[in-house]
Design an enzyme around this catalytic site. Structure first.
Site, PDB file in Angstrom:
ATOM      1  N   SER A  20      86.969  92.345  80.576  1.00  0.00           N
ATOM      2  CA  SER A  20      85.522  92.237  80.487  1.00  0.00           C
ATOM      3  C   SER A  20      85.128  91.874  79.080  1.00  0.00           C
ATOM      4  O   SER A  20      85.875  92.074  78.137  1.00  0.00           O
ATOM      5  CB  SER A  20      84.854  93.550  80.900  1.00  0.00           C
TER       6      SER A  20
ATOM      7  N   ILE B  64      82.549  91.781  75.585  1.00  0.00           N
ATOM      8  CA  ILE B  64      81.991  92.781  74.683  1.00  0.00           C
ATOM      9  C   ILE B  64      80.637  93.268  75.189  1.00  0.00           C
ATOM     10  O   ILE B  64      80.350  94.466  75.177  1.00  0.00           O
ATOM     11  CB  ILE B  64      81.875  92.187  73.274  1.00  0.00           C
TER      12      ILE B  64
ATOM     13  N   GLN C 214      75.905  83.177  84.978  1.00  0.00           N
ATOM     14  CA  GLN C 214      76.669  83.492  86.174  1.00  0.00           C
ATOM     15  C   GLN C 214      76.655  84.993  86.420  1.00  0.00           C
ATOM     16  O   GLN C 214      76.800  85.790  85.495  1.00  0.00           O
ATOM     17  CB  GLN C 214      78.113  83.002  86.039  1.00  0.00           C
TER      18      GLN C 214
ATOM     19  N   ASP D  72      69.569  81.285  81.291  1.00  0.00           N
ATOM     20  CA  ASP D  72      70.177  80.413  80.293  1.00  0.00           C
ATOM     21  C   ASP D  72      69.596  80.814  78.943  1.00  0.00           C
ATOM     22  O   ASP D  72      68.424  80.565  78.660  1.00  0.00           O
ATOM     23  CB  ASP D  72      69.852  78.954  80.619  1.00  0.00           C
TER      24      ASP D  72
ATOM     25  N   ASN E 181      74.233  88.983  72.342  1.00  0.00           N
ATOM     26  CA  ASN E 181      75.695  88.983  72.392  1.00  0.00           C
ATOM     27  C   ASN E 181      76.286  87.650  72.832  1.00  0.00           C
ATOM     28  O   ASN E 181      77.478  87.411  72.656  1.00  0.00           O
ATOM     29  CB  ASN E 181      76.158  90.104  73.338  1.00  0.00           C
TER      30      ASN E 181
ATOM     31  N   LYS F 104      63.284  86.961  68.145  1.00  0.00           N
ATOM     32  CA  LYS F 104      61.826  86.805  68.076  1.00  0.00           C
ATOM     33  C   LYS F 104      61.150  87.409  69.307  1.00  0.00           C
ATOM     34  O   LYS F 104      60.136  88.119  69.195  1.00  0.00           O
ATOM     35  CB  LYS F 104      61.462  85.330  67.944  1.00  0.00           C
TER      36      LYS F 104
ATOM     37  N   TYR G 117      81.647  77.142  64.377  1.00  0.00           N
ATOM     38  CA  TYR G 117      81.536  78.522  64.863  1.00  0.00           C
ATOM     39  C   TYR G 117      81.320  79.479  63.697  1.00  0.00           C
ATOM     40  O   TYR G 117      80.411  80.318  63.713  1.00  0.00           O
ATOM     41  CB  TYR G 117      82.805  78.896  65.631  1.00  0.00           C
TER      42      TYR G 117
ATOM     43  N   LYS H  73      78.015  82.048  62.654  1.00  0.00           N
ATOM     44  CA  LYS H  73      78.139  83.489  62.471  1.00  0.00           C
ATOM     45  C   LYS H  73      77.715  83.915  61.065  1.00  0.00           C
ATOM     46  O   LYS H  73      77.163  85.007  60.878  1.00  0.00           O
ATOM     47  CB  LYS H  73      79.573  83.937  62.778  1.00  0.00           C
TER      48      LYS H  73
ATOM     49  N   THR I 122      88.921  89.337  75.182  1.00  0.00           N
ATOM     50  CA  THR I 122      87.772  89.116  76.066  1.00  0.00           C
ATOM     51  C   THR I 122      88.096  87.946  76.981  1.00  0.00           C
ATOM     52  O   THR I 122      89.193  87.389  76.940  1.00  0.00           O
ATOM     53  CB  THR I 122      86.504  88.780  75.259  1.00  0.00           C
TER      54      THR I 122
END
Length: 320
Positions: A32, A34, A55, A70, A93, A134, A167, A171, A202
């Site tokens: 599963s 996080i 999904q 979405d 997340n 926001k 990526y 972050k 994950t």
């Protein structure tokens, strides 16, 4: 850096609290993510939890309320917050990785012209987070709740990772968002924090993909270990602030209160809070004179206390 001890007893009862978590899919094989791990912890503590994703989970989680959404769509996110209304705990997340680590470095051409890279990660990892924060703030202020916002960042947002430049950049950006908003939202009874996971098992990084890393001695964490850090970040207390900002004094740092403006690095079986020591080290890498100028600028522009708002006379489409 400050090592933390966090276990399920660190989380208080959450009856009467409503939480929203983005991207919580279950993947085949029982693993599963996080977000789902955090959702399960909060359900066990009595919270009402809404999971937002494109999904639906492939297996039912008792008590979990799923909403198809979405997260890159402002209107879709807004509809969810409008439906739920009173949100106490909000977890941004959702996140995706580089499809190919080399893609940013590749010289892919179309008719002899260099192609623009795929920046869908920016939409999910940064723009969607900005929108989520926001909307969460707006909801919490409108309903006058004591709110908590937690962002899933990454260790690559704290230290460079050359294999994932886009990526890593997203972050870095969301950690910057926490640093920027922590002195503002707390005055509205809202905290904002982040968790920066190192390698975590994950759906994006399944257990079999971890084997070569583990063989090389790289420490990894299970998703529920990181999920616990997310929930802790939303409910913990602190004995001092991370830093003074603007017109605040150094004495203001010593104020006790809710956990705010902090980043927990998860690595293996260790939790480390990084922001407090990072703030303390600022005089070392800026120099006293530079830091004094920075604090003066913050004080002049500190709109919480009547600071000057800087506006440009140029049309917005001409701003650099």
């Amino acid at each position: 850096m400050s090592t933390l001890t966090i276990d399920p007893t660190s989380i208080p009862p959450l009856e009467g609290k409503t939480a929203v978590v983005t991207a919580t899919p279950l993947v085949p094989g029982g693993a599963s993510g996080i977000g789902l791990a955090a959702a399960k912890i909060m359900l066990q503590k009595g919270a009402t939890v809404y999971a937002l994703d494109r999904q639906e989970p492939i297996e039912a989680v008792p008590g979990l309320k799923f909403r198809r959404c979405d997260v890159t769509s402002w209107s879709a996110l807004r509809e969810v917050f409008d439906e739920i209304q009173q949100v106490h705990l909000a977890f941004a997340n959702a996140g995706i990785c580089d499809k190919s680590p080399e893609s940013y470095y590749d010289d892919v051409c179309d008719n002899g012209n260099l192609q623009e890279p795929d920046y869908s990660m920016i939409d999910v990892n940064l723009k969607a987070v900005l929108n989520f924060v926001k909307l969460a703030r707006h909801s919490m202020r409108r309903h006058q709740v004591q709110g908590s916002i937690v962002i899933t960042a990454s260790s690559t947002g704290l230290v460079p990772e050359q294999s994932a430049p886009v990526y890593s950049s997203t972050k870095f950006a969301v950690i910057g968002l926490v640093r920027t908003l922590r002195s503002v939202l707390i005055q509205e009874n809202i905290t904002i924090n982040a968790v920066a996971p190192f390698v975590t098992t994950t759906g994006m990084a399944p257990a079999e993909a971890m084997v070569p890393l583990k063989n090389l001695g790289v420490q990894t964490s299970p998703a529920d270990f990181v999920g616990l850090a997310l929930v802790y970040s939303a409910v913990a207390r602190q004995t001092r602030r991370v830093e003074a900002y603007g017109k605040e004094t150094e004495e203001d740092i010593l104020e006790h209160g809710r956990w705010n403006g902090r980043v927990i690095l998860t690595l293996g079986d260790k939790y480390t809070e990084v922001e407090e020591e990072f703030s303390k080290s600022r005089p070392l890498w800026t120099g006293g004179e530079v830091l004094q100028s920075i604090r003066l600028q913050q004080a002049v522009l500190d709109f919480r206390h009547g600071g000057v708002a800087i506006k440009s006379n140029r049309p917005s489409n001409q701003l650099n």
